[in-house]
Design a protein around this motif. Structure first.
Motif, PDB file in Angstrom:
ATOM      1  N   TYR A 169      -6.103  -8.970   1.430  1.00  0.00           N
ATOM      2  CA  TYR A 169      -4.892  -9.558   2.013  1.00  0.00           C
ATOM      3  C   TYR A 169      -5.041 -11.064   2.182  1.00  0.00           C
ATOM      4  O   TYR A 169      -4.142 -11.836   1.818  1.00  0.00           O
ATOM      5  N   VAL A 170      -6.168 -11.510   2.736  1.00  0.00           N
ATOM      6  CA  VAL A 170      -6.373 -12.939   2.974  1.00  0.00           C
ATOM      7  C   VAL A 170      -6.423 -13.704   1.655  1.00  0.00           C
ATOM      8  O   VAL A 170      -5.819 -14.776   1.509  1.00  0.00           O
ATOM      9  N   VAL A 171      -7.124 -13.141   0.666  1.00  0.00           N
ATOM     10  CA  VAL A 171      -7.255 -13.818  -0.628  1.00  0.00           C
ATOM     11  C   VAL A 171      -5.902 -13.927  -1.324  1.00  0.00           C
ATOM     12  O   VAL A 171      -5.518 -14.994  -1.822  1.00  0.00           O
ATOM     13  N   VAL A 172      -5.163 -12.811  -1.359  1.00  0.00           N
ATOM     14  CA  VAL A 172      -3.857 -12.830  -2.030  1.00  0.00           C
ATOM     15  C   VAL A 172      -2.907 -13.788  -1.338  1.00  0.00           C
ATOM     16  O   VAL A 172      -2.145 -14.517  -1.998  1.00  0.00           O
ATOM     17  N   ASP A 173      -2.947 -13.831  -0.014  1.00  0.00           N
ATOM     18  CA  ASP A 173      -2.037 -14.735   0.690  1.00  0.00           C
ATOM     19  C   ASP A 173      -2.414 -16.195   0.451  1.00  0.00           C
ATOM     20  O   ASP A 173      -1.543 -17.072   0.442  1.00  0.00           O
ATOM     21  N   TYR A 174      -3.693 -16.467   0.252  1.00  0.00           N
ATOM     22  CA  TYR A 174      -4.108 -17.860   0.000  1.00  0.00           C
ATOM     23  C   TYR A 174      -3.656 -18.339  -1.379  1.00  0.00           C
ATOM     24  O   TYR A 174      -3.524 -19.551  -1.611  1.00  0.00           O
ATOM     25  N   ILE A 175      -3.382 -17.406  -2.275  1.00  0.00           N
ATOM     26  CA  ILE A 175      -2.942 -17.785  -3.622  1.00  0.00           C
ATOM     27  C   ILE A 175      -1.644 -18.579  -3.572  1.00  0.00           C
ATOM     28  O   ILE A 175      -1.326 -19.316  -4.510  1.00  0.00           O
ATOM     29  N   ARG A 176      -0.891 -18.481  -2.475  1.00  0.00           N
ATOM     30  CA  ARG A 176       0.349 -19.247  -2.356  1.00  0.00           C
ATOM     31  C   ARG A 176       0.099 -20.738  -2.501  1.00  0.00           C
ATOM     32  O   ARG A 176       0.980 -21.495  -2.930  1.00  0.00           O
ATOM     33  N   HIS A 177      -1.109 -21.204  -2.119  1.00  0.00           N
ATOM     34  CA  HIS A 177      -1.433 -22.621  -2.223  1.00  0.00           C
ATOM     35  C   HIS A 177      -1.921 -22.996  -3.627  1.00  0.00           C
ATOM     36  O   HIS A 177      -1.943 -24.174  -3.971  1.00  0.00           O
ATOM     37  N   LEU A 178      -2.312 -21.995  -4.413  1.00  0.00           N
ATOM     38  CA  LEU A 178      -2.827 -22.248  -5.747  1.00  0.00           C
ATOM     39  C   LEU A 178      -1.776 -21.996  -6.824  1.00  0.00           C
ATOM     40  O   LEU A 178      -1.621 -22.791  -7.753  1.00  0.00           O
ATOM     41  N   SER A 179      -1.070 -20.882  -6.681  1.00  0.00           N
ATOM     42  CA  SER A 179      -0.042 -20.512  -7.657  1.00  0.00           C
ATOM     43  C   SER A 179       1.061 -19.742  -6.939  1.00  0.00           C
ATOM     44  O   SER A 179       0.971 -18.510  -6.796  1.00  0.00           O
ATOM     45  N   PRO A 180       2.099 -20.431  -6.477  1.00  0.00           N
ATOM     46  CA  PRO A 180       3.197 -19.746  -5.777  1.00  0.00           C
ATOM     47  C   PRO A 180       3.826 -18.625  -6.599  1.00  0.00           C
ATOM     48  O   PRO A 180       4.249 -17.607  -6.039  1.00  0.00           O
ATOM     49  N   ALA A 181       3.875 -18.796  -7.906  1.00  0.00           N
ATOM     50  CA  ALA A 181       4.485 -17.760  -8.745  1.00  0.00           C
ATOM     51  C   ALA A 181       3.681 -16.464  -8.686  1.00  0.00           C
ATOM     52  O   ALA A 181       4.240 -15.370  -8.503  1.00  0.00           O
ATOM     53  N   TRP A 182       2.358 -16.568  -8.853  1.00  0.00           N
ATOM     54  CA  TRP A 182       1.519 -15.374  -8.763  1.00  0.00           C
ATOM     55  C   TRP A 182       1.525 -14.789  -7.356  1.00  0.00           C
ATOM     56  O   TRP A 182       1.481 -13.562  -7.186  1.00  0.00           O
ATOM     57  N   HIS A 183       1.568 -15.656  -6.372  1.00  0.00           N
ATOM     58  CA  HIS A 183       1.636 -15.161  -4.994  1.00  0.00           C
ATOM     59  C   HIS A 183       2.910 -14.353  -4.774  1.00  0.00           C
ATOM     60  O   HIS A 183       2.892 -13.306  -4.106  1.00  0.00           O
ATOM     61  N   GLY A 184       4.014 -14.822  -5.347  1.00  0.00           N
ATOM     62  CA  GLY A 184       5.264 -14.092  -5.206  1.00  0.00           C
ATOM     63  C   GLY A 184       5.228 -12.716  -5.838  1.00  0.00           C
ATOM     64  O   GLY A 184       5.986 -11.824  -5.431  1.00  0.00           O
ATOM     65  N   ARG A 185       4.354 -12.520  -6.829  1.00  0.00           N
ATOM     66  CA  ARG A 185       4.225 -11.193  -7.444  1.00  0.00           C
ATOM     67  C   ARG A 185       3.193 -10.316  -6.724  1.00  0.00           C
ATOM     68  O   ARG A 185       3.413  -9.124  -6.507  1.00  0.00           O
ATOM     69  N   LEU A 186       2.063 -10.925  -6.384  1.00  0.00           N
ATOM     70  CA  LEU A 186       0.952 -10.136  -5.852  1.00  0.00           C
ATOM     71  C   LEU A 186       1.149  -9.698  -4.408  1.00  0.00           C
ATOM     72  O   LEU A 186       0.833  -8.552  -4.052  1.00  0.00           O
ATOM     73  N   GLN A 187       1.655 -10.599  -3.564  1.00  0.00           N
ATOM     74  CA  GLN A 187       1.750 -10.230  -2.151  1.00  0.00           C
ATOM     75  C   GLN A 187       2.709  -9.063  -1.906  1.00  0.00           C
ATOM     76  O   GLN A 187       2.345  -8.116  -1.186  1.00  0.00           O
ATOM     77  N   PRO A 188       3.935  -9.064  -2.454  1.00  0.00           N
ATOM     78  CA  PRO A 188       4.787  -7.877  -2.237  1.00  0.00           C
ATOM     79  C   PRO A 188       4.152  -6.595  -2.759  1.00  0.00           C
ATOM     80  O   PRO A 188       4.279  -5.533  -2.135  1.00  0.00           O
ATOM     81  N   ALA A 189       3.457  -6.694  -3.912  1.00  0.00           N
ATOM     82  CA  ALA A 189       2.809  -5.501  -4.462  1.00  0.00           C
ATOM     83  C   ALA A 189       1.703  -5.003  -3.532  1.00  0.00           C
ATOM     84  O   ALA A 189       1.572  -3.795  -3.297  1.00  0.00           O
ATOM     85  N   LEU A 190       0.918  -5.930  -3.004  1.00  0.00           N
ATOM     86  CA  LEU A 190      -0.183  -5.543  -2.123  1.00  0.00           C
ATOM     87  C   LEU A 190       0.331  -4.921  -0.837  1.00  0.00           C
ATOM     88  O   LEU A 190      -0.132  -3.855  -0.413  1.00  0.00           O
ATOM     89  N   LEU A 191       1.303  -5.571  -0.199  1.00  0.00           N
ATOM     90  CA  LEU A 191       1.826  -5.050   1.064  1.00  0.00           C
ATOM     91  C   LEU A 191       2.552  -3.718   0.855  1.00  0.00           C
ATOM     92  O   LEU A 191       2.454  -2.816   1.702  1.00  0.00           O
ATOM     93  N   SER A 192       3.262  -3.600  -0.263  1.00  0.00           N
ATOM     94  CA  SER A 192       3.919  -2.324  -0.555  1.00  0.00           C
ATOM     95  C   SER A 192       2.884  -1.220  -0.772  1.00  0.00           C
ATOM     96  O   SER A 192       3.068  -0.080  -0.329  1.00  0.00           O
ATOM     97  N   GLY A 193       1.791  -1.582  -1.442  1.00  0.00           N
ATOM     98  CA  GLY A 193       0.716  -0.612  -1.634  1.00  0.00           C
ATOM     99  C   GLY A 193       0.114  -0.170  -0.314  1.00  0.00           C
ATOM    100  O   GLY A 193      -0.125   1.026  -0.103  1.00  0.00           O
TER     101      GLY A 193
END
Length: 469
Positions: A61-85
């Protein structure tokens, strides 16, 4: 026969010697598959082992959320998938959860703790607005920050440490919403038997402790108004008068910088200075809430009193102690006590990182973070009555074993293996929560669904409202 005797004598002797401090309890016996012997293999009731899954989920969770600072586009895909999972996995465990009756008993403490916390947050928001409005924008803008040795130390480290390490310390790895989400993950892990039930009891303890901490914090920072480490903050965020409140005009301003006036004030112990006509404030008609005008100091454009609290946020004056750090420490304490393991070391490391960032970015002085750490630890230790980490079922087993000790001894003397087995099975069944052979009732299923849905809604609201820190 000799094997049978030795087995029974061993069991009874073990209970006699170790029952008061028994680390584990044999709860049933099964004959070996070999018919030529009378030995028995005993199963043992253990608290489920830590599989490490919760720690991995926290890191993910912490790693995926930090991706927002590196790649907002990937963060927008990964975080909803992770939280939904996470949500789907938790919901899938609901039919197999065996402690809904325990959760039901914790509903009222949970609701009471939540209401208490909301009232504490309301009181804190009123105090935040007051300490900023009391002395006006001019004082907040022109008063120098306090000297902070923690800030000096971090600036010195920037010169000594390797640049990559300094960048890690500066990185926005963890924030308020992260710690809230980590606690939510901890509470939901009762569904996997990773944490002792009830989860609502753990949540009640967390919110109750948070409420006490917030009340103590508000009382502390409202007692003495301290300048912000960010002098521009109040002007940017608050619409309050430039000049001090009339109380400050009379009791503070004449003695703020004149040493002779302070000596005379100490000698007379009365506000002797002639302040002339005091500047007044705009006084709207708030009906029964008009008593808040002197505390909130509204302007003509502010509207109802509750509109002023929306902008209070974390405040701009130095608020002793840090509310962000209180949340972080309570999350770390809950994680350490309920789950433990290596992941708790990670959580405390994130607490340390958050503390140095609070100081580095001048959201708080060092004293605010230090006080928040030991206050959070002490408060958590004081509220164990709401969710004790001690396994109550273990105590019930020990109590039941002590009650059947004489019968167990007699069965051993009679070499009655069947009686020993029945006694131990009774201990096992008596220590478990009573469940109908037909499974949970319809009402309990409705309650379970309501709890899961309500919890998910609360989580979404909490993360949405705190996503900006």
């Amino acid at each position: 026969m000799k094997t049978k005797q030795l087995t029974i004598v061993y069991i009874v002797g073990m209970f006699k010697r170790l029952c008061p401090s028994l680390p584990y309890l044999p709860v049933s016996s099964k004959p070996n598959s070999s018919a030529s012997t009378h030995s028995f293999a005993f199963t043992t009731m253990w608290w489920p082992p830590r599989s490490g899954g919760l720690g991995i989920a926290a890191i993910a969770y912490v790693v995926v959320d930090y991706i927002r600072h590196l790649s907002p586009a990937w963060h927008g895909r990964l975080q909803p998938a992770l939280l939904s999972g996470f949500a789907l996995i938790a919901v899938s465990r609901v039919p197999f959860y065996k402690h809904w009756s325990s959760e039901f008993r914790s509903v009222f403490p949970f609701i009471g703790s939540m209401l208490f916390m909301l009232l504490a947050l309301l009181f804190e928001a009123l105090c935040v607005r007051f300490v900023t409005a009391a002395l006006g924008l001019d004082w907040n803008s022109h008063t120098s920050p306090l000297p902070d040795t923690g800030q000096w130390f971090l600036l010195a480290l920037n010169e000594k440490l390797p640049h990559p390490l300094v960048e890690i310390l500066r990185a926005r790895i963890i924030g308020l919403h992260h710690f809230l989400m980590l606690f939510v993950m901890l509470a939901f892990s009762v569904l996997f038997d990773s944490v002792k039930a009830p989860g609502l009891g753990l949540g009640a303890r967390y919110m109750f402790t948070m409420a006490i901490g917030r009340l103590l914090r508000a009382i502390t920072f409202v007692s003495t108004v301290l300048p912000s480490a960010r002098p521009w903050c109040a002007t940017a965020r608050f619409n309050v008068p430039l000049y001090p409140h009339r109380w400050a005009q009379k009791y503070y301003a004449p003695y703020a910088s004149d040493a002779n006036a302070i000596r005379e004030l100490l000698r007379q112990d009365i506000a002797f200075a002639d302040t002339g006509k005091l500047l007044g404030d705009f006084r709207p008609d708030w009906g029964p809430m008009s008593f808040l005008i002197d505390f909130l100091r509204p302007s003509e454009s502010d509207g109802p009193w509750y509109n002023l609290l929306k902008n209070a946020g974390g405040g701009c004056n130095d608020l002793v102690y840090s509310g962000h750090m209180l949340v972080a420490v309570l999350t770390a304490m809950a994680w350490t006590e309920a789950y433990g393991g290596f992941s708790s070391v990670l959580i405390w490391s994130l607490v340390g990182h958050a503390a140095q960032r609070e100081i580095r970015e001048r959201h708080h002085y060092s004293v605010d973070c230090v006080v928040a750490i030991y206050v959070g630890i002490l408060l958590w230790k004081m509220t164990g009555f709401l969710w004790p980490s001690k396994d109550a079922s273990r105590d019930r087993r020990i109590t039941m074993l002590e009650k059947i000790q004489s019968r167990l001894t007699q069965a051993a003397k009679d070499y009655d293996i069947d009686e020993v087995r029945e006694l131990l099975r009774g201990v096992e069944l008596g220590s478990q929560e009573s469940l109908s052979n037909k499974g949970p009732s319809t009402g309990m299923w409705i309650f379970a669904c309501a709890i899961i849905i309500t919890a998910i809604v609360i989580v979404v609201l909490a993360l949405t409202l705190t996503s900006d820190g």
